[in-house]
Design a protein around this motif. Sequence first.
Motif, PDB file in Angstrom:
ATOM      1  N   SER A 235       0.871  -1.177   0.000  1.00 43.88           N
ATOM      2  CA  SER A 235       0.000   0.000   0.000  1.00 43.88           C
ATOM      3  C   SER A 235       0.904   1.221   0.000  1.00 43.88           C
ATOM      4  CB  SER A 235      -0.907   0.016   1.235  1.00 43.88           C
ATOM      5  OG  SER A 235      -1.745  -1.122   1.273  1.00 43.88           O
ATOM      6  N   VAL A 236       0.700   2.121  -0.988  1.00 42.36           N
ATOM      7  CA  VAL A 236       1.600   3.259  -1.155  1.00 42.36           C
ATOM      8  C   VAL A 236       0.811   4.538  -1.417  1.00 42.36           C
ATOM      9  CG1 VAL A 236       3.500   1.852  -2.037  1.00 42.36           C
ATOM     10  CG2 VAL A 236       1.795   2.764  -3.628  1.00 42.36           C
ATOM     11  N   PRO A 237       1.415   5.701  -1.160  1.00 40.76           N
ATOM     12  CA  PRO A 237       0.753   6.967  -1.502  1.00 40.76           C
ATOM     13  C   PRO A 237       0.663   7.127  -3.014  1.00 40.76           C
ATOM     14  CG  PRO A 237       2.995   7.361  -0.748  1.00 40.76           C
ATOM     15  CD  PRO A 237       2.722   5.922  -0.502  1.00 40.76           C
ATOM     16  N   THR A 238      -0.359   7.816  -3.486  1.00 39.04           N
ATOM     17  CA  THR A 238      -0.547   7.989  -4.931  1.00 39.04           C
ATOM     18  C   THR A 238      -0.470   9.451  -5.351  1.00 39.04           C
ATOM     19  OG1 THR A 238      -2.948   8.000  -4.610  1.00 39.04           O
ATOM     20  CG2 THR A 238      -1.917   5.894  -5.177  1.00 39.04           C
ATOM     21  N   SER A 239      -0.091  10.340  -4.434  1.00 41.61           N
ATOM     22  CA  SER A 239       0.083  11.742  -4.785  1.00 41.61           C
ATOM     23  C   SER A 239       1.052  12.392  -3.810  1.00 41.61           C
ATOM     24  CB  SER A 239      -1.254  12.489  -4.765  1.00 41.61           C
ATOM     25  OG  SER A 239      -1.805  12.506  -3.460  1.00 41.61           O
ATOM     26  N   GLY A 240       1.764  13.397  -4.284  1.00 39.74           N
ATOM     27  CA  GLY A 240       2.649  14.169  -3.425  1.00 39.74           C
ATOM     28  C   GLY A 240       4.008  13.557  -3.176  1.00 39.74           C
ATOM     29  N   SER A 241       4.231  12.318  -3.621  1.00 39.97           N
ATOM     30  CA  SER A 241       5.496  11.642  -3.373  1.00 39.97           C
ATOM     31  C   SER A 241       6.121  11.170  -4.691  1.00 39.97           C
ATOM     32  CB  SER A 241       5.295  10.431  -2.454  1.00 39.97           C
ATOM     33  OG  SER A 241       4.802  10.816  -1.195  1.00 39.97           O
TER      34      SER A 241
END
Length: 241
Positions: A108-114
């Motif tokens: 599970s990972v971030p999908t914005s800002g990174s």
Amino acid sequence: MRRLFQSKLTLLLIAGLCSLTVAATAFAATWSSSDQYGNWSNGGYIVYNNVWGGVAGSQSIWANSYSNWGVTSNQPNTGGVKSYPNSTRDINTQLGSLHSLSSSFNVSVPTSGSSFVSAYDIWTGNYAHEIMLWMNKYGSVKPIAASWDASGNPVASYTNVNVGGHTWNVYKGNNGSNDVFSFVRTSNTNSGTVDVLAIMNWIKTKGWMSNEIVNRVQFGFEITTSPNASFTTNSYSVSFS
């Protein structure tokens, strides 16, 4: 009566605090660390925090096992990889002696800002060769390549290669210390199974490496930018024979 009421109230407060303590304990990770190179051995694997220092920001890692772990990483919006938190399994077997080598993952990972890559990092030939398998990528991240086009994009040595259960664009380059072969998946995925042995045999057929020792298989998150973002490995395993 008042003293009795106060006693009951005290007991209720103690019971409530105990419940909170039990709940906190139940959700606490088995291991955690904020050390730059904090690491923990479990089940034949090693979980690493692996912050490279220099311009890197803070990062905390937690783990319940080699298969279930994650980080909260706060990395500045500047160029270059800041960290590669990962779970590592040592193989130390000659390529020609392997009958199978595969791995499965779910994240599970971030999908914005990174800006980051969820990637395998596989080392062979006494760490002379680095094989990266990019399972997903977000933001301004690019693989190492032998050449770059007029727009500053890396040029793939091979495109749409179907091997190991996935389709990749393949890049060959050198980081100044070792050769790097980057297999960038043509579409992002957060879960799957990879036939690592098939990929290494494909590399061998290109003459890029020989029948050498497979040192280790790592899987984690190569993080360039992350505004206090969370990355979680829900499951991960490596098997070989």
